[in-house]
Enzyme design. Structure first.
Site, short mmCIF file in Angstrom:
data_model
loop_
_atom_site.label_atom_id
_atom_site.label_comp_id
_atom_site.label_asym_id
_atom_site.label_seq_id
_atom_site.Cartn_x
_atom_site.Cartn_y
_atom_site.Cartn_z
N ASN A 167 -9.99 -13.37 -29.74
CA ASN A 167 -11.45 -13.42 -28.89
C ASN A 167 -12.62 -12.31 -30.30
O ASN A 167 -13.40 -12.65 -30.23
CB ASN A 167 -10.94 -11.67 -27.97
CG ASN A 167 -10.21 -11.21 -29.19
OD1 ASN A 167 -9.10 -11.14 -29.93
ND2 ASN A 167 -10.32 -9.93 -28.19
N CYS A 211 -10.06 -6.34 -26.57
CA CYS A 211 -8.66 -5.25 -26.14
C CYS A 211 -8.93 -3.91 -26.00
O CYS A 211 -8.84 -3.32 -24.58
CB CYS A 211 -7.74 -5.27 -27.93
SG CYS A 211 -7.12 -7.21 -27.76
N GLU A 216 -6.03 0.61 -38.30
CA GLU A 216 -6.59 -0.50 -39.45
C GLU A 216 -8.04 -0.24 -39.38
O GLU A 216 -8.54 1.12 -38.53
CB GLU A 216 -6.91 -1.82 -38.76
CG GLU A 216 -5.77 -2.63 -38.13
CD GLU A 216 -5.80 -3.51 -37.41
OE1 GLU A 216 -5.83 -4.50 -38.58
OE2 GLU A 216 -5.42 -4.32 -36.24
N GLU A 244 -1.60 -4.38 -32.17
CA GLU A 244 -3.23 -3.76 -31.87
C GLU A 244 -3.12 -4.43 -30.54
O GLU A 244 -3.17 -5.35 -30.95
CB GLU A 244 -4.18 -4.31 -32.64
CG GLU A 244 -5.38 -3.06 -31.82
CD GLU A 244 -5.97 -4.45 -31.04
OE1 GLU A 244 -5.85 -3.70 -29.62
OE2 GLU A 244 -7.16 -4.80 -31.36
#
Length: 497
Positions: A168, A300, A477, A266
């Site tokens: 994505n 996400c 991150e 993640e």
């Protein structure tokens, strides 16, 4: 038309982009798969193959890991931090110099609108710029020991890092993993999603052109079972950064456990956007629209659950429906408001969620159907959809749909909104719209999520740490926290008298 739009029109007419990478990127060069097999990459806006790429194997993965281990031990670990910074800064400059070509490749491969791809590539350049400036500022601590002792800590690179990149946000996710790993002195072996292999390969070549030594950044393409699994199981991989589904994240964790390999995960999200009665209505409407329809909802951290106070509900949803129905659908390279979803399989998945909701009696306020590009009749598109007045128990509310589908939940007050927001297996991000700043920060403290946006969804940038709680994963991150993910702390204590 701008230069990038002229180039995009030519690519759209030709059906492909000339000069795409051919092969894996290992030891500073493009190399064929050891088995000479290839896979096709599809243009989601047309549902047609536009290029082929190397189908890797465990043997390819092993060669890449060996290359990165050798480069770590002989070159990159001991390269001066300031020199690492100069290389990353040069990479940022080269990414900007190749902005148009990278963005078109990203749009063609992933399906996302060109304007969003341009933003992603610009963000990738900023990521390398940010970590270039951090290379020589990664400092340890000193400890207050007794007078006869000295104690201090240093940050050391963990070693060879594996990066499993999703489809994505291919270049964005690659950059936010590559840049801090390289800044810390680690080497990289990356496996991009088989749906979107090209910009990771292009990025690796740019890094090489910027002066990165051979083997420091290697990219292997192919299927998950044939390349991703061997990479996560490889005994010489010291760290894994994975972005993807919860199910695959579990598999990665199990693989990492074999050699006690460090991981940052993640994973999924089902993020709430809380809109209270006193919110600025226009700002909230714009925020909710962007939160769910950017990249066709394939994010996400998408704001896929609108949790709205009862007094605001009716008129707000009515306006949302009007705005959703006005979105222009089309091929990513034509700069539409809403692009396609990434694959035929994913289109079926999104449609299945909505069909089950409809069969269960859900109120489909707008959308709810598979569609195509109105100009060509092709592509994997889903109408922008709103499911109104949903129950917390509904599958569409509880599970990640990962498409342009918004569920709406009605809250009686701020406390009820908080309860609805936290009633979720995920905890990635959340949004809050209210003009009561004190109430906003009270909610922000009590919502169980890794990042909170107040009065602007997707606020922040590379400086702000990003990651989830609960089934959204763990580790961070971006920001300095992201840099520390690629370091191991060594403490030293010495008697000096």
């Amino acid at each position: 038309m701008t230069n990038v739009d002229v180039l995009a029109a030519g690519v759209l007419k030709a059906g492909t982009l000339d000069g795409l990478p051919n092969g894996h990127f290992v030891d500073g060069a493009f190399t064929p798969s050891t088995h000479n097999k290839t896979l096709e990459s599809y243009d989601p806006g047309r549902g047609e193959a536009f290029a082929s790429f190397a189908a890797g194997s465990a043997e390819d993965v092993n060669q890449a890991v060996e290359s990165s281990k050798r480069a770590f031990e002989t070159v990159w670990r001991d390269t001066a931090p300031a020199e690492r910074g100069r290389t990353l800064m040069k990479a940022a400059e080269l990414i900007r110099a190749n902005l148009h070509r990278l963005a078109i490749a990203e749009s063609l491969d992933s399906g996302k609108p060109l304007q969003e791809a341009l933003g992603d590539v610009g963000g990738a350049a900023r990521t390398f710029e940010y970590y270039a400036g951090a290379c020589d500022k990664l400092q340890g601590d000193s400890f207050p020991l007794a007078g006869d002792y000295i104690g201090y800590s240093i940050h050391e690179p963990v070693g060879v890092t594996a990066h499993i990149i999703p489809w994505n946000f291919p270049i964005s996710t690659a950059a936010r993993g590559f840049a801090p790993a390289l800044a810390a002195g680690c080497t990289v072996v990356a496996k991009p999603a088989e749906q979107t292999p090209f910009t990771a390969l292009m990025l690796a070549k740019i890094l090489s052109d910027a002066g990165l030594p051979d083997g420091v950044c290697n990219v292997i393409t192919g299927l998950g079972a044939e390349t991703g699994a061997p990479l996560t199981l490889h005994p010489d991989v010291d760290h894994i950064t994975f972005t993807g589904s919860v199910q695959t994240g579990r598999t990665v964790m199990k693989a990492a456990a074999e050699d006690i390999t460090r991981v940052v995960l993640e994973l999924g999200g089902k993020s709430p956007v809380i809109v209270l009665n006193d919110a600025n209505r226009d700002e909230a409407l714009a925020g909710v629209m962007g939160a769910i329809y950017e990249n066709a909802g394939q994010i996400c951290s998408a704001g896929s659950r609108l949790v709205i106070e009862r007094g605001m509900h009716a008129g707000f949803v009515e306006e949302l429906v009007k705005r959703a129905e006005s979105l222009r659908i089309g091929h990513g390279l034509t700069r539409p408001d809403l692009g396609p979803v990434n694959s035929a399989a994913h289109l079926d998945k999104v449609a299945g969620f909505v069909e089950r909701a409809r069969a269960g009696g859900a109120t489909i306020a707008t959308g709810g159907s598979v569609t195509t590009d109105p100009e060509t009749g092709k592509g994997w598109f889903y109408q922008p959809t709103i499911i109104d007045n949903a129950s917390p128990k509904d599958e569409a509310v509880r599970e990640e749909i990962f498409g342009p589908v918004l569920t709406v939940q009605i809250a009686d007050d701020a406390e009820h909104a908080l309860a609805l927001a936290n009633d979720c297996q995920y905890g990635l991000v959340a949004g809050i719209y209210t003009q009561d700043f004190g109430k906003a920060h009270q909610l922000a403290r009590r919502i169980d999520a890794g990042q909170i946006y107040i009065n602007e969804y997707f606020a922040g940038g590379i400086e702000v740490p990003f990651g989830g709680n609960k089934k959204s994963g763990f580790g961070r991150e971006k920001g300095i926290e992201g840099l520390k993910s690629y370091c191991k702390t060594k403490s030293i204590a010495a008697r000096i008298a």
